[in-house]
Write a protein that holds these residues in place. Structure first.
Motif, PDB file in Angstrom:
ATOM      1  N   GLN A 140      -7.056  -5.072  35.154  1.00 44.04           N
ATOM      2  CA  GLN A 140      -7.612  -4.702  33.852  1.00 44.04           C
ATOM      3  C   GLN A 140      -8.579  -3.524  33.932  1.00 44.04           C
ATOM      4  N   PHE A 141      -8.715  -2.890  35.108  1.00 42.24           N
ATOM      5  CA  PHE A 141      -9.664  -1.784  35.258  1.00 42.24           C
ATOM      6  C   PHE A 141      -9.412  -0.665  34.246  1.00 42.24           C
ATOM      7  N   ALA A 142      -8.151  -0.241  34.134  1.00 43.37           N
ATOM      8  CA  ALA A 142      -7.843   0.876  33.236  1.00 43.37           C
ATOM      9  C   ALA A 142      -8.110   0.501  31.784  1.00 43.37           C
ATOM     10  N   ARG A 143      -7.786  -0.734  31.415  1.00 42.99           N
ATOM     11  CA  ARG A 143      -8.028  -1.145  30.039  1.00 42.99           C
ATOM     12  C   ARG A 143      -9.518  -1.253  29.746  1.00 42.99           C
ATOM     13  N   ALA A 144     -10.296  -1.761  30.703  1.00 40.12           N
ATOM     14  CA  ALA A 144     -11.746  -1.841  30.508  1.00 40.12           C
ATOM     15  C   ALA A 144     -12.342  -0.444  30.371  1.00 40.12           C
ATOM     16  N   SER A 145     -11.896   0.475  31.215  1.00 44.53           N
ATOM     17  CA  SER A 145     -12.374   1.855  31.094  1.00 44.53           C
ATOM     18  C   SER A 145     -11.925   2.471  29.781  1.00 44.53           C
ATOM     19  N   GLY A 146     -10.742   2.061  29.306  1.00 44.59           N
ATOM     20  CA  GLY A 146     -10.287   2.515  27.998  1.00 44.59           C
ATOM     21  C   GLY A 146     -11.192   2.029  26.887  1.00 44.59           C
ATOM     22  N   LEU A 147     -11.709   0.793  27.012  1.00 45.63           N
ATOM     23  CA  LEU A 147     -12.657   0.285  26.030  1.00 45.63           C
ATOM     24  C   LEU A 147     -13.956   1.073  26.052  1.00 45.63           C
ATOM     25  N   VAL A 148     -14.419   1.452  27.248  1.00 47.58           N
ATOM     26  CA  VAL A 148     -15.621   2.287  27.342  1.00 47.58           C
ATOM     27  C   VAL A 148     -15.397   3.588  26.588  1.00 47.58           C
ATOM     28  N   GLN A 149     -14.216   4.177  26.769  1.00 56.34           N
ATOM     29  CA  GLN A 149     -13.890   5.399  26.056  1.00 56.34           C
ATOM     30  C   GLN A 149     -13.782   5.149  24.551  1.00 56.34           C
ATOM     31  N   THR A 150     -13.321   3.964  24.155  1.00 52.20           N
ATOM     32  CA  THR A 150     -13.236   3.633  22.741  1.00 52.20           C
ATOM     33  C   THR A 150     -14.615   3.643  22.105  1.00 52.20           C
ATOM     34  N   GLY A 151     -15.606   3.079  22.815  1.00 50.54           N
ATOM     35  CA  GLY A 151     -16.977   3.101  22.297  1.00 50.54           C
ATOM     36  C   GLY A 151     -17.475   4.514  22.093  1.00 50.54           C
ATOM     37  N   GLN A 152     -17.188   5.386  23.041  1.00 53.39           N
ATOM     38  CA  GLN A 152     -17.590   6.784  22.909  1.00 53.39           C
ATOM     39  C   GLN A 152     -16.853   7.453  21.751  1.00 53.39           C
ATOM     40  N   ALA A 153     -15.581   7.115  21.598  1.00 52.32           N
ATOM     41  CA  ALA A 153     -14.787   7.724  20.527  1.00 52.32           C
ATOM     42  C   ALA A 153     -15.283   7.289  19.158  1.00 52.32           C
ATOM     43  N   ILE A 154     -15.644   6.020  19.017  1.00 48.49           N
ATOM     44  CA  ILE A 154     -16.165   5.546  17.738  1.00 48.49           C
ATOM     45  C   ILE A 154     -17.425   6.320  17.369  1.00 48.49           C
ATOM     46  N   GLY A 155     -18.274   6.569  18.369  1.00 50.44           N
ATOM     47  CA  GLY A 155     -19.480   7.358  18.127  1.00 50.44           C
ATOM     48  C   GLY A 155     -19.141   8.759  17.655  1.00 50.44           C
ATOM     49  N   GLN A 156     -18.159   9.389  18.300  1.00 50.54           N
ATOM     50  CA  GLN A 156     -17.777  10.747  17.921  1.00 50.54           C
ATOM     51  C   GLN A 156     -17.084  10.803  16.572  1.00 50.54           C
ATOM     52  N   LEU A 157     -16.406   9.718  16.200  1.00 47.89           N
ATOM     53  CA  LEU A 157     -15.720   9.683  14.915  1.00 47.89           C
ATOM     54  C   LEU A 157     -16.691   9.452  13.761  1.00 47.89           C
ATOM     55  N   ILE A 158     -17.600   8.504  13.955  1.00 47.56           N
ATOM     56  CA  ILE A 158     -18.506   8.122  12.874  1.00 47.56           C
ATOM     57  C   ILE A 158     -19.676   9.081  12.740  1.00 47.56           C
ATOM     58  N   ALA A 159     -20.251   9.482  13.880  1.00 46.18           N
ATOM     59  CA  ALA A 159     -21.513  10.218  13.852  1.00 46.18           C
ATOM     60  C   ALA A 159     -21.468  11.526  13.064  1.00 46.18           C
ATOM     61  N   PRO A 160     -20.454  12.377  13.220  1.00 44.47           N
ATOM     62  CA  PRO A 160     -20.500  13.645  12.492  1.00 44.47           C
ATOM     63  C   PRO A 160     -20.474  13.494  10.971  1.00 44.47           C
TER      64      PRO A 160
END
Length: 455
Positions: A140-160
């Motif tokens: 599950q390493f790749a999927r967990a790292s994908g979730l970390v990236q999801t958190g960053q993406a949500i920030g980039q999507l919502i914040a601007p």
């Protein structure tokens, strides 16, 4: 590779999810503040160079401190490291708010505060990423790292979009207050979980010694494995080229549009990153993860190229969408390779050294970006500029078009570097040449991964 011995490493996805959720909420708040400060800096200066200097201040201390920070993370309780660094980041944000409310905030103070924030991230990032290995099953390493990236993406999507609206409605000070509130989620989540310490491996025992000796072991571990080193060098080259252009994204857009358009464009990039993160966390990547890494880098290079083609919000937004949609695949697949190949008790220092090498050229990129944009590329495509009658007929002329040329040029160079790397046989065979570390057997501690931490 030797195996670790004695007791097991817990594998609690629930514990990981609690940490991830707190960090993701905090990241959204930080993204709001970063967006608001970016608009404020441009309003104060109207130039690209302050953006580059802010990016430099946000990166350089982390690069310089990472080898020592990684070694200390391997020595210390990783949960406490994350609590302290999140608290420190909240204090930095509080200082920005105090200066703003007192009317004393100036651009150079942001540089200093960015330096402090970067120093804190040198400890927080390896502690966070190394914690995943002892909480998540290897498959599950790749999927967990994908979730970390999801958190960053949500920030980039919502914040601007949200940041643009909030700056207008409640001001920068209101945005910062929201950011401070989100820090409570990050720290609060960490107070109620336990991150087990990894057992010492043979490599870890051999690497023990003084802080300087342990810090150097991260580099020695990587240097002894040529395929891992090759990946790092190619990442460093890509980061250098991409960041020369990317650091001027806001000035590029603000040269032909208002802050609300910048927010929408950055949200388009966030949407690309979010979609890529969701796909990666669900899919997990190709069986040979290195193919996922370099395939996604080719896609991102194309996005960088497209973003500079026209002074249009649609074109820049599409380019940023494509650019950032590839990043979650690169980050998650690459992270999974490293997590599988490096013993957990060495991951703090190895991951920190990896960060140093892959980002080593970024400060140079930030130093070059502002002068290149303001003094070289921009004059080339001004009316009557040296390239106005040739390249200018395709890219356009006037303010911002020189920065567009930077995007096109760096996108083409990134594609060239990536293509050369993927053709290198040692890099392609990294997962075959280096065996996975062998984790120890599971034990009762797996059932106690979720519990209030003892401070």
């Amino acid at each position: 590779m030797s195996t670790a011995h004695s007791s097991s490493m817990p594998r609690s996805m629930r514990t990981f999810f609690i940490i991830w959720l707190g960090q993701a909420i905090s990241l959204i708040g930080s993204s709001l503040t970063n967006f608001g400060l970016g608009v404020w800096i441009y309003q104060q200066t109207g130039q690209a160079t302050p953006f580059a200097l802010t990016a430099l201040a946000s990166t350089l201390p982390g690069i310089l401190l990472s080898p020592f920070a990684g070694a200390l993370v391997d020595r210390w309780d990783r949960r406490r490291v994350m609590i302290l660094t999140d608290t420190g980041a909240a204090l930095v944000t509080l200082v920005v708010l105090a200066l703003l409310l007192s009317g004393k905030l100036v651009v150079w103070q942001i540089y200093i505060l960015a330096l402090v924030g970067s120093a804190l991230s040198a400890f927080q990032e390896p502690a966070y990423m190394a914690s995943i290995t002892v909480l998540v099953p290897k498959e599950q390493f790749a999927r967990a790292s994908g979730l970390v990236q999801t958190g960053q993406a949500i920030g980039q999507l919502i914040a601007p979009v949200l940041g643009g609206a909030l700056v207008v409605s409640i001001g920068l000070q209101g945005v910062i207050i929201i950011d401070l509130t989100t820090f409570l989620f990050a720290v609060g989540a960490l107070l109620f979980i336990h991150i087990p310490r990894p057992e010492q491996s043979a490599e870890g025992a051999a690497a023990s010694g003084t802080l300087l000796h342990e810090a150097a072991q991260g580099w020695h571990y990587i240097r002894a494995r040529a395929s891992l080193l090759g990946i790092l060098i190619s990442f460093a080259a890509f980061n250098f080229l991409a960041n020369i252009a990317a650091v001027t994204m806001a000035p590029l857009v603000l040269s032909f549009a208002q802050a609300d358009v910048l927010g929408l464009i950055q949200s388009a990039g966030g949407a690309g990153m979010l979609i890529g993160s969701i796909v990666m966390s669900s899919w997990g990547g190709t069986k040979r993860r290195i193919y996922t890494v370099y395939g996604a880098l080719i896609v991102s290079s194309a996005g960088l190229f497209i973003a500079g083609l026209r002074p249009s919000g649609w074109v820049v937004g599409l380019g940023l969408f494509i650019l950032l949609s590839g990043i979650p695949f690169v980050s998650a697949a690459s992270q999974a390779i490293w997590q599988a190949k490096v013993p957990p008790d060495l991951q703090g220092r190895v991951f920190a050294t990896r960060s140093v090498v892959s980002r080593s050229a970024m400060p140079i990129a930030y130093l070059l970006a502002g002068p290149l944009a303001d003094q070289v590329f921009e004059p080339l495509l001004m009316e009557g500029g040296a390239l106005a009658s040739t390249i200018g007929t395709v890219l356009g002329t006037g303010p911002g078009r020189g920065m567009g040329l930077m995007f096109v040029t760096m996108g083409a160079l990134c594609l060239l570097v990536t293509s050369m790397s993927v053709l290198h046989p040692r890099i392609r065979r990294v997962e075959l040449e280096i065996p996975d570390y062998a984790p120890v057997a599971m034990s009762q501690t797996a059932a106690t991964a979720l519990q209030p931490g003892d401070d």
